[in-house]
Write a protein that holds these residues in place. Structure first.
Motif, short mmCIF file in Angstrom:
data_model
loop_
_atom_site.label_atom_id
_atom_site.label_comp_id
_atom_site.label_asym_id
_atom_site.label_seq_id
_atom_site.Cartn_x
_atom_site.Cartn_y
_atom_site.Cartn_z
N THR A 60 6.44 -10.70 -2.25
CA THR A 60 5.25 -9.89 -1.94
C THR A 60 5.70 -8.60 -1.25
OG1 THR A 60 5.03 -11.15 0.11
CG2 THR A 60 3.60 -11.81 -1.71
N PRO A 61 6.20 -7.68 -2.04
CA PRO A 61 6.85 -6.50 -1.46
C PRO A 61 5.89 -5.37 -1.05
CG PRO A 61 6.97 -6.42 -3.85
CD PRO A 61 6.24 -7.69 -3.50
N TYR A 62 4.58 -5.56 -1.24
CA TYR A 62 3.63 -4.45 -1.11
C TYR A 62 3.62 -3.84 0.29
CZ TYR A 62 2.54 -7.39 -4.97
OH TYR A 62 2.67 -8.19 -6.07
N GLY A 63 3.63 -2.54 0.35
CA GLY A 63 3.59 -1.87 1.65
C GLY A 63 4.46 -0.64 1.62
N ARG A 64 4.95 -0.23 2.78
CA ARG A 64 5.67 1.03 2.91
C ARG A 64 6.90 1.09 2.01
NH1 ARG A 64 9.81 3.44 5.33
NH2 ARG A 64 9.48 5.55 6.12
N GLU A 65 7.72 0.03 2.04
CA GLU A 65 8.96 0.08 1.26
C GLU A 65 8.70 0.00 -0.24
OE1 GLU A 65 11.28 1.11 2.95
OE2 GLU A 65 10.32 0.64 4.88
N TYR A 66 7.63 -0.72 -0.58
CA TYR A 66 7.25 -0.83 -2.00
C TYR A 66 6.92 0.57 -2.54
CZ TYR A 66 4.47 -2.71 -5.95
OH TYR A 66 3.95 -3.04 -7.17
N ASP A 67 6.13 1.31 -1.78
CA ASP A 67 5.80 2.67 -2.21
C ASP A 67 7.03 3.57 -2.21
OD1 ASP A 67 3.20 2.16 -2.76
OD2 ASP A 67 2.36 3.16 -1.01
N ALA A 68 7.90 3.37 -1.21
CA ALA A 68 9.13 4.18 -1.16
C ALA A 68 9.93 3.95 -2.45
CB ALA A 68 9.96 3.80 0.06
N GLN A 99 6.23 17.26 -0.75
CA GLN A 99 6.60 18.69 -0.78
C GLN A 99 5.47 19.55 -1.35
OE1 GLN A 99 10.13 18.25 -3.17
NE2 GLN A 99 11.50 18.31 -1.39
N ALA A 100 4.70 18.95 -2.26
CA ALA A 100 3.62 19.71 -2.89
C ALA A 100 2.36 19.72 -2.04
CB ALA A 100 3.32 19.12 -4.27
N GLY A 101 2.39 19.03 -0.89
CA GLY A 101 1.24 19.05 0.02
C GLY A 101 0.13 18.08 -0.34
N VAL A 102 0.47 16.99 -1.06
CA VAL A 102 -0.54 16.01 -1.46
C VAL A 102 -0.73 14.98 -0.34
CG1 VAL A 102 -1.20 14.28 -3.18
CG2 VAL A 102 0.11 16.31 -3.88
N LYS A 103 -1.83 15.09 0.39
CA LYS A 103 -2.06 14.23 1.56
C LYS A 103 -2.99 13.07 1.18
CE LYS A 103 -0.48 17.34 4.77
NZ LYS A 103 0.09 18.40 4.01
N THR A 104 -2.60 11.86 1.56
CA THR A 104 -3.41 10.68 1.20
C THR A 104 -3.85 9.91 2.44
OG1 THR A 104 -1.67 9.01 1.15
CG2 THR A 104 -1.89 10.39 -0.82
N GLN A 105 -4.66 8.90 2.17
CA GLN A 105 -5.03 7.94 3.21
C GLN A 105 -3.79 7.20 3.70
OE1 GLN A 105 -7.48 5.62 0.52
NE2 GLN A 105 -9.27 6.02 1.79
N ASP A 106 -3.94 6.51 4.84
CA ASP A 106 -2.82 5.74 5.40
C ASP A 106 -2.72 4.36 4.75
OD1 ASP A 106 -2.00 7.68 7.12
OD2 ASP A 106 -3.19 6.95 8.81
N LEU A 107 -2.89 4.28 3.47
CA LEU A 107 -2.87 2.99 2.78
C LEU A 107 -1.67 2.98 1.86
CD1 LEU A 107 -6.32 2.28 1.10
CD2 LEU A 107 -5.00 0.72 2.52
N HIS A 108 -1.13 1.81 1.58
CA HIS A 108 -0.06 1.79 0.59
C HIS A 108 -0.55 1.15 -0.72
CE1 HIS A 108 3.14 3.61 2.78
NE2 HIS A 108 2.81 2.92 3.85
#
Ligand code: ASP
Ligand code: MG
Length: 410
Positions: A60-68, A99-108
């Motif tokens: 169950t890898p979902y989270g910060r490292e999964y997105d990384a 780098q392109a300035g795409v800001k998202t919610q604090d969700l992974h």
């Protein structure tokens, strides 16, 4: 100067040869006198491969490292495309979501894009670059990389088009447009030259996988015209926009089929406020997606009861049934039944708002072919029927013909 946003999907950047072709195409666009922002997906199935790899090491890898990890596929395509353009004598720079300035919610894994700070993109365009932005990713308030949901690069592209005030966003893919139904299922399916946002949203959420549904929502909100077309040819594809001008006489624009449906009926529910809410809250807690819902009343002399019938994906049936049975008991309902092996066929079209008799025509066509309707549900621009799965493919073909969607062969 005009800005053009062009998005290329996984197949379109799936090999060095394909990346060469994309480089040629974007250079040509720039040569026509526009600034070009390109959004890329990961090459081929590389995101799937990364997910398989992750799960080998953590189930169950979902989270910060999964997105990384899973955001890296897009970085590869973007850098490769930029260096290919440079090798052809062009000027290009790749930018990651952060780098392109795409800001998202604090969700992974499924963050929504909140804003785009276009300063850097605009600087690079001013400097004469073709700007290549990674799709699918952004950055949260902690400066961590996030991803926005599978298939999300379409949405990245439309969000960028909105932020840059580009009137059109081109979505390059491996099919040449939006079809009246899945051309693999119905040979006579025809390509639509135009379709409205609302119809496209219905088709996208009913399973036509060409566009990420959120990208259509965003295009509609910001009035951005989408042009869905093939990266393998120069032909025009399908325009997705507010009010299609052509083909406005048609009642039905597209038909979809989903074959993995099952239904559950709860009979004899006491007719009191709150029971439907209770049942569907329990199902929602288990993240079970409920689709068609029908309630009908039985008015017996002594007391009145309701039957509530709904459909779920067949893979969720066992769990949904267990939850429903438990809830039905606490409500004092009489009986719970279920049925598998169903399909859902839906006709979609803004034309049906102004044309009476479309529902009748659909039901009669199915009835004439001895196809039994189990459930019916409608919205303003959609009519869906649950039928036996064994009849589903035939139903699709006969409705496609009945509503004159077959390719005109000369
Ligand atoms: N590469 C990501 C995915 O496979 C995003 C995309 O292709 O749109 O889901
Ligand atoms: Mg895609």
């Amino acid at each position: 100067m005009d800005i053009m946003v062009q998005k290329f999907g996984g197949t379109s950047v799936g090999s060095p040869e394909r990346i060469q072709a994309v480089a040629e195409r974007v250079l040509k666009t720039q040569a026509q006198g526009t600034q070009v922002v390109v959004v890329v997906s990961a090459m081929g199935d590389s995101t799937d491969d990364l997910i398989v790899l992750a799960k080998k090491l953590n189930p169950t890898p979902y989270g910060r490292e999964y997105d990384a990890l899973i955001s890296t596929g897009e970085n590869i395509s973007a850098a490769l495309l930029a260096m290919t353009i440079q090798a052809k004598g062009g000027q290009a720079i790749s930018l990651t979501g952060p780098q392109a300035g795409v800001k998202t919610q604090d969700l992974h894994t499924k963050a929504k894009i909140l804003t785009v700070d276009t300063t850097r993109i605009k600087q690079e365009l001013q400097a004469g670059n073709i700007v290549i932005v990674t799709g699918f990713q952004g950055v949260n308030s902690r400066n961590d990389v996030t991803t926005i949901g599978r298939g999300g690069s379409d949405t990245s592209a439309v969000v960028l088009a909105a932020a840059l005030k580009a009137p059109v966003c081109e979505i390059y893919t491996d099919v040449d447009g939006i079809y009246t139904t899945d051309p693999r299922a119905v040979k006579s399916a025809s390509k639509l030259s135009e379709i409205s946002y609302d119809e496209m949203l219905e088709l996208a959420s009913l399973g036509a996988k060409v566009l990420h549904p959120r990208s259509v929502e965003c295009a509609k909100e910001n009035n951005i015209i989408l042009h869905v077309r093939s990266s393998f040819s120069l032909d025009e594809g399908t325009w997705v926009k507010e009010n299609p001008t052509m083909e406005s006489t048609r009642a039905v624009t597209g038909i979809t089929l989903s074959e993995e449906e099952a239904m559950i009926s709860v009979e004899g529910i006491p007719d009191q406020p709150g029971y439907a809410g209770q049942l569907f809250s329990e199902l929602a807690k288990a993240a079970i997606n409920v689709d068609m819902i029908i309630q009908s009343a039985q008015n017996h002399q002594t007391h009145s009861t309701n039957t509530i019938t709904f459909t779920v994906q067949e893979e969720d049936l066992a769990q949904a049934l267990q939850i429903t049975e438990t809830t039905a008991k606490t409500m004092g309902a009489q009986n719970v039944q279920s049925e598998k092996n169903l399909g859902k066929i839906s006709i979609v079209g803004v034309g049906m708002i102004s044309k009476p008799g479309i529902a009748a025509q659909m039901f009669k066509t199915l009835g004439d072919n001895r196809i039994n309707l189990k459930l019916i549900s409608t919205s303003e621009i959609k009519i869906s029927c649950a039928i036996d799965r064994k009849d589903a493919k035939q139903a699709l073909a006969i409705l496609h013909t009945a509503f004159q969607l077959d390719k005109v062969t000369v």
